[in-house]
Scaffold this motif. Structure first.
Motif, PDB file in Angstrom:
ATOM      1  N   ARG A   1      63.177 -10.387  72.239  1.00 17.66           N
ATOM      2  CA  ARG A   1      64.365 -10.867  71.543  1.00 17.66           C
ATOM      3  C   ARG A   1      65.216  -9.703  71.036  1.00 17.66           C
ATOM      4  O   ARG A   1      66.445  -9.753  71.086  1.00 17.66           O
ATOM      5  CB  ARG A   1      63.968 -11.759  70.368  1.00 17.66           C
ATOM      6  N   SER A   2      64.587  -8.638  70.564  1.00 11.98           N
ATOM      7  CA  SER A   2      65.349  -7.492  70.067  1.00 11.98           C
ATOM      8  C   SER A   2      66.133  -6.836  71.200  1.00 11.98           C
ATOM      9  O   SER A   2      67.254  -6.359  70.985  1.00 11.98           O
ATOM     10  CB  SER A   2      64.406  -6.478  69.414  1.00 11.98           C
ATOM     11  N   ARG A   3      65.576  -6.835  72.397  1.00 10.45           N
ATOM     12  CA  ARG A   3      66.316  -6.285  73.541  1.00 10.45           C
ATOM     13  C   ARG A   3      67.525  -7.154  73.887  1.00 10.45           C
ATOM     14  O   ARG A   3      68.616  -6.655  74.131  1.00 10.45           O
ATOM     15  CB  ARG A   3      65.395  -6.172  74.748  1.00 10.45           C
ATOM     16  N   VAL A   4      67.302  -8.451  73.901  1.00  8.81           N
ATOM     17  CA  VAL A   4      68.405  -9.365  74.204  1.00  8.81           C
ATOM     18  C   VAL A   4      69.518  -9.221  73.177  1.00  8.81           C
ATOM     19  O   VAL A   4      70.702  -9.163  73.517  1.00  8.81           O
ATOM     20  CB  VAL A   4      67.892 -10.823  74.246  1.00  8.81           C
ATOM     21  N   ARG A   5      69.148  -9.137  71.900  1.00  6.09           N
ATOM     22  CA  ARG A   5      70.153  -8.992  70.844  1.00  6.09           C
ATOM     23  C   ARG A   5      70.873  -7.648  70.950  1.00  6.09           C
ATOM     24  O   ARG A   5      72.055  -7.541  70.631  1.00  6.09           O
ATOM     25  CB  ARG A   5      69.485  -9.137  69.481  1.00  6.09           C
TER      26      ARG A   5
END
Length: 233
Positions: free
Chosen positions: A106-110
């Motif tokens: 999720r941190s990569r997507v954000r």
């Protein structure tokens, strides 16, 4: 499309490092490697989100089954509800571990959303993280968990398990008071363990979970939907 796609850029130019600036150009269109990378991260995040949901679904099913059985007959022991609390705590531990993995993707997507797509749509607001490329590169070179186990447990308690455990505690309280043959607190006894000791243990355990979930802390998990922006028609 803009005309920037035909303009040669100098790799040493700081603007050349800002992928978002060319997001809507032909060379940075949906067929670019960046878009494929983003779709891959979305897919991976979706799979881990489904793993979280699967654990939550099992926790709800187990809770419903235990409540149904505990109140189906007065002869059924009340401590089955306490055993259910242990089962929910096991699911909590599993889900917290999965949430730590989910937060990586999720941190990569954000990072893509905030520094590529948002910047490409409106460059006037600047980048959310000037060093996002470095941070993302480090994440790909050596993936690491970004949040502690206790933070993951606190997050899942707030979202799912504290309400479930509260329902279980309320059901147990009703079971040892309104549906007991002996007066309270003796009705909470388990074998040779006095009712007062059982009640104290349950309340202390719930208090620890409550403190873990609600105590002030610095959250390192990637932000989710935390506010509302309700538009008026």
């Amino acid at each position: 499309m803009t005309g920037n796609s035909s303009k040669e850029t100098d790799p040493s130019d700081p603007e050349h490092r800002e992928v978002g600036r060319g997001l809507l150009d032909e060379e940075m269109g949906p067929s670019s490697s960046m878009a494929h990378l983003y779709r891959g991260e979305i897919h991976r995040m979706k799979l881990w989100r489904e793993r979280l949901d699967r654990t939550t679904n099992w926790a709800v099913i187990v809770l419903a089954a235990i409540l149904t059985w505990a109140f189906s007959s007065e002869s059924n022991p009340h401590y089955v509800l306490l055993a259910g609390g242990g089962v929910l705590s096991t699911f909590l531990g599993i889900e917290a571990r999965r949430y730590r993995g989910y937060d990586i993707w999720r941190s990569r997507v954000r990072a893509f959303q905030k520094n590529v797509w948002a910047y490409g749509l409106d460059p006037s607001q600047g980048l959310a993280d000037e060093d996002w490329r470095t941070h993302l590169s480090d994440s790909y070179r050596q993936p690491q968990l970004k949040i502690t186990r206790m933070e993951a447990i606190a997050h899942r308690l707030r979202r799912v398990y504290l309400p479930l455990l509260t329902v279980l505690l309320a059901a147990w309280t009703v079971r040892i008071t309104a549906f007991a043959d002996v007066p309270w607190p003796a009705s909470a006894a388990i074998g040779r363990i006095p009712g007062g000791v059982v009640i104290s243990t349950v309340l202390v355990s719930y208090g620890v979970l409550l403190f873990t979930a609600l105590r002030p802390r610095t959250w390192h998990a990637e932000t989710e939907l935390l506010s509302e922006d309700l538009r008026e028609e």
